[in-house]
Design a protein around this motif. Structure first.
Motif, PDB file in Angstrom:
ATOM      1  N   THR A   1     -54.969 -40.457 -10.544  1.00  0.00           N
ATOM      2  CA  THR A   1     -53.619 -40.342 -10.000  1.00  0.00           C
ATOM      3  C   THR A   1     -53.452 -38.928  -9.462  1.00  0.00           C
ATOM      4  N   PRO A   2     -53.465 -38.733  -8.136  1.00  0.00           N
ATOM      5  CA  PRO A   2     -53.451 -37.392  -7.546  1.00  0.00           C
ATOM      6  C   PRO A   2     -52.058 -36.760  -7.527  1.00  0.00           C
ATOM      7  N   GLN A   3     -51.515 -36.517  -8.701  1.00  0.00           N
ATOM      8  CA  GLN A   3     -50.237 -35.849  -8.878  1.00  0.00           C
ATOM      9  C   GLN A   3     -50.358 -34.918 -10.075  1.00  0.00           C
ATOM     10  N   GLY A   4     -49.582 -33.812 -10.082  1.00  0.00           N
ATOM     11  CA  GLY A   4     -49.586 -32.933 -11.229  1.00  0.00           C
ATOM     12  C   GLY A   4     -49.283 -33.715 -12.492  1.00  0.00           C
ATOM     13  N   GLY A   5     -50.130 -33.595 -13.520  1.00  0.00           N
ATOM     14  CA  GLY A   5     -49.972 -34.365 -14.735  1.00  0.00           C
ATOM     15  C   GLY A   5     -50.603 -35.734 -14.670  1.00  0.00           C
ATOM     16  N   GLY A   6     -51.138 -36.108 -13.513  1.00  0.00           N
ATOM     17  CA  GLY A   6     -51.782 -37.406 -13.355  1.00  0.00           C
ATOM     18  C   GLY A   6     -53.093 -37.480 -14.122  1.00  0.00           C
ATOM     19  N   CYS A   7     -53.549 -38.686 -14.347  1.00  0.00           N
ATOM     20  CA  CYS A   7     -54.733 -38.904 -15.172  1.00  0.00           C
ATOM     21  C   CYS A   7     -55.967 -39.256 -14.341  1.00  0.00           C
ATOM     22  N   PHE A   8     -57.073 -38.602 -14.649  1.00  0.00           N
ATOM     23  CA  PHE A   8     -58.386 -39.046 -14.195  1.00  0.00           C
ATOM     24  C   PHE A   8     -58.927 -39.829 -15.376  1.00  0.00           C
ATOM     25  N   CYS A   9     -58.785 -41.129 -15.319  1.00  0.00           N
ATOM     26  CA  CYS A   9     -59.005 -41.997 -16.477  1.00  0.00           C
ATOM     27  C   CYS A   9     -60.007 -43.100 -16.170  1.00  0.00           C
ATOM     28  N   GLU A  10     -60.351 -43.825 -17.224  1.00  0.00           N
ATOM     29  CA  GLU A  10     -61.300 -44.929 -17.106  1.00  0.00           C
ATOM     30  C   GLU A  10     -60.827 -46.092 -17.971  1.00  0.00           C
ATOM     31  N   ARG A  11     -60.827 -47.259 -17.403  1.00  0.00           N
ATOM     32  CA  ARG A  11     -60.511 -48.461 -18.169  1.00  0.00           C
ATOM     33  C   ARG A  11     -61.738 -48.903 -18.972  1.00  0.00           C
ATOM     34  N   ILE A  12     -61.500 -49.350 -20.184  1.00  0.00           N
ATOM     35  CA  ILE A  12     -62.559 -49.941 -20.998  1.00  0.00           C
ATOM     36  C   ILE A  12     -62.209 -51.421 -21.163  1.00  0.00           C
ATOM     37  N   PRO A  13     -62.765 -52.289 -20.332  1.00  0.00           N
ATOM     38  CA  PRO A  13     -62.378 -53.706 -20.368  1.00  0.00           C
ATOM     39  C   PRO A  13     -62.691 -54.365 -21.703  1.00  0.00           C
ATOM     40  N   ALA A  14     -61.862 -55.300 -22.071  1.00  0.00           N
ATOM     41  CA  ALA A  14     -62.128 -56.102 -23.264  1.00  0.00           C
ATOM     42  C   ALA A  14     -63.349 -56.988 -23.000  1.00  0.00           C
ATOM     43  N   THR A  15     -64.080 -57.305 -24.042  1.00  0.00           N
ATOM     44  CA  THR A  15     -65.256 -58.163 -23.923  1.00  0.00           C
ATOM     45  C   THR A  15     -65.150 -59.317 -24.915  1.00  0.00           C
ATOM     46  N   GLU A  16     -66.069 -60.249 -24.808  1.00  0.00           N
ATOM     47  CA  GLU A  16     -66.085 -61.388 -25.726  1.00  0.00           C
ATOM     48  C   GLU A  16     -66.295 -60.923 -27.164  1.00  0.00           C
ATOM     49  N   ASP A  17     -66.960 -59.803 -27.336  1.00  0.00           N
ATOM     50  CA  ASP A  17     -67.217 -59.301 -28.685  1.00  0.00           C
ATOM     51  C   ASP A  17     -65.939 -58.834 -29.376  1.00  0.00           C
ATOM     52  N   ASP A  18     -64.891 -58.556 -28.591  1.00  0.00           N
ATOM     53  CA  ASP A  18     -63.656 -58.078 -29.192  1.00  0.00           C
ATOM     54  C   ASP A  18     -62.990 -59.152 -30.047  1.00  0.00           C
ATOM     55  N   GLY A  19     -63.232 -60.395 -29.726  1.00  0.00           N
ATOM     56  CA  GLY A  19     -62.694 -61.469 -30.534  1.00  0.00           C
ATOM     57  C   GLY A  19     -61.229 -61.754 -30.314  1.00  0.00           C
TER      58      GLY A  19
ATOM     59  N   GLN B   1     -59.312 -40.834 -21.221  1.00  0.00           N
ATOM     60  CA  GLN B   1     -58.775 -39.787 -20.353  1.00  0.00           C
ATOM     61  C   GLN B   1     -59.866 -38.738 -20.178  1.00  0.00           C
ATOM     62  N   HIS B   2     -60.415 -38.654 -18.983  1.00  0.00           N
ATOM     63  CA  HIS B   2     -61.452 -37.665 -18.705  1.00  0.00           C
ATOM     64  C   HIS B   2     -60.840 -36.296 -18.421  1.00  0.00           C
ATOM     65  N   MET B   3     -59.824 -36.269 -17.560  1.00  0.00           N
ATOM     66  CA  MET B   3     -59.196 -35.004 -17.176  1.00  0.00           C
ATOM     67  C   MET B   3     -57.734 -35.258 -16.811  1.00  0.00           C
ATOM     68  N   VAL B   4     -56.965 -34.172 -16.751  1.00  0.00           N
ATOM     69  CA  VAL B   4     -55.575 -34.225 -16.313  1.00  0.00           C
ATOM     70  C   VAL B   4     -55.450 -33.412 -15.029  1.00  0.00           C
ATOM     71  N   VAL B   5     -54.761 -33.949 -14.042  1.00  0.00           N
ATOM     72  CA  VAL B   5     -54.604 -33.265 -12.754  1.00  0.00           C
ATOM     73  C   VAL B   5     -53.653 -32.080 -12.903  1.00  0.00           C
ATOM     74  N   LEU B   6     -54.103 -30.920 -12.474  1.00  0.00           N
ATOM     75  CA  LEU B   6     -53.272 -29.715 -12.449  1.00  0.00           C
ATOM     76  C   LEU B   6     -52.680 -29.478 -11.066  1.00  0.00           C
ATOM     77  N   GLN B   7     -53.474 -29.758 -10.032  1.00  0.00           N
ATOM     78  CA  GLN B   7     -53.035 -29.539  -8.653  1.00  0.00           C
ATOM     79  C   GLN B   7     -53.654 -30.589  -7.745  1.00  0.00           C
ATOM     80  N   ALA B   8     -52.814 -31.212  -6.948  1.00  0.00           N
ATOM     81  CA  ALA B   8     -53.286 -32.165  -5.946  1.00  0.00           C
ATOM     82  C   ALA B   8     -52.685 -31.737  -4.618  1.00  0.00           C
ATOM     83  N   PHE B   9     -53.482 -31.089  -3.799  1.00  0.00           N
ATOM     84  CA  PHE B   9     -53.053 -30.567  -2.504  1.00  0.00           C
ATOM     85  C   PHE B   9     -53.809 -31.380  -1.459  1.00  0.00           C
TER      86      PHE B   9
END
Length: 232
Positions: free
Chosen positions: A73-91, A100-108
């Motif tokens: 999300t290219p906005q201040g405070g936005g998240c550089f994130c990753e979804r972890i999909p549910a699998t059949e093993d989750d039951g 959350q990999h990183m947080v956006v500080l500046q998006a110019f």
């Protein structure tokens, strides 16, 4: 739930990647990696690709093993994130996770993206990292400069983790540049002030002559020199 083996494999993959850019600084608990690439695309196209990491980030350096789960999300405070999909093993349905990999500080847009966070195995350590990516128009395209500054206590040997992180950062930059189309840089970056000083430094003053100590050279943070240029 992610299998432990998947997590360990992600860490191992990061630590096994050879460096491609350059570790430009290193301390007892800190390091700086830097790399650049020039692509045959205008800053607008580069920016739009940059903020869509699912299209160029390397699968091997994700927790889900699938870069399409990456989002930014290219906005201040936005998240550089990753979804972890549910699998059949989750039951059960609804056990999808996220990272959350990183947080956006500046998006110019078309100019600079700056984010804070520890990537990969650095996430498990009390370190801080700032990734700055800057875009500069050049003849025929755009130069992308990529710098990651890391500091703080870590249980890794700094020289080893610095090289590994440098390799991974360059690998991600290469993924972005390859998708956009690499070209030869028509106007390579000049030497850094410290390099120029080492080659052109004057002869030392004779003993006994008292001269004022020169002011230390402080390099600007990567990207700042581009922010005063007109946007294309």
């Amino acid at each position: 739930m992610i299998r432990l083996a998947t997590v360990l494999a992600a860490c191992a993959a990061m630590l096994s990647v050879p460096a491609q850019g350059e570790v430009v600084d290193q301390g007892s608990n800190s390091f700086v990696t830097r790399d650049s690439a020039t692509v045959g695309a205008e800053p607008q196209a580069v920016w739009l690709e940059l903020i869509s990491p699912g299209g160029w980030w390397n699968d091997a350096h994700t927790w889900s093993a699938d870069a399409s789960n990456m989002m930014l999300t290219p906005q201040g405070g936005g998240c550089f994130c990753e979804r972890i999909p549910a699998t059949e093993d989750d039951g059960a349905i609804g056990l999808a996770g996220s990272v959350q990999h990183m947080v956006v500080l500046q998006a110019f847009p078309r100019r600079a993206l700056r984010m804070r966070g520890g990537l990969g195995p650095l996430q498990s350590e009390p370190v801080d990292g700032v990734l700055t990516i800057t875009l500069k128009p050049v003849d025929g395209g755009t130069r992308i400069l990529w710098e990651y500054v890391v500091g703080g206590y870590m249980r890794f040997k700094v020289s080893d983790i610095a090289k590994a992180v440098d390799g991974v950062m360059s690998q991600q930059l290469d993924g972005l540049a390859s998708k956009l189309g690499r070209i030869d840089d028509p106007d390579p970056e000049p030497e850094t002030p410290s390099e120029a000083q080492s080659e052109d430094a004057p002869d030392p003053a004779p003993e006994g002559d008292e001269e004022a100590e020169p002011e230390p050279v402080i390099e600007s943070a990567i990207g700042e020199d581009f922010l005063d240029e007109p946007t294309r």
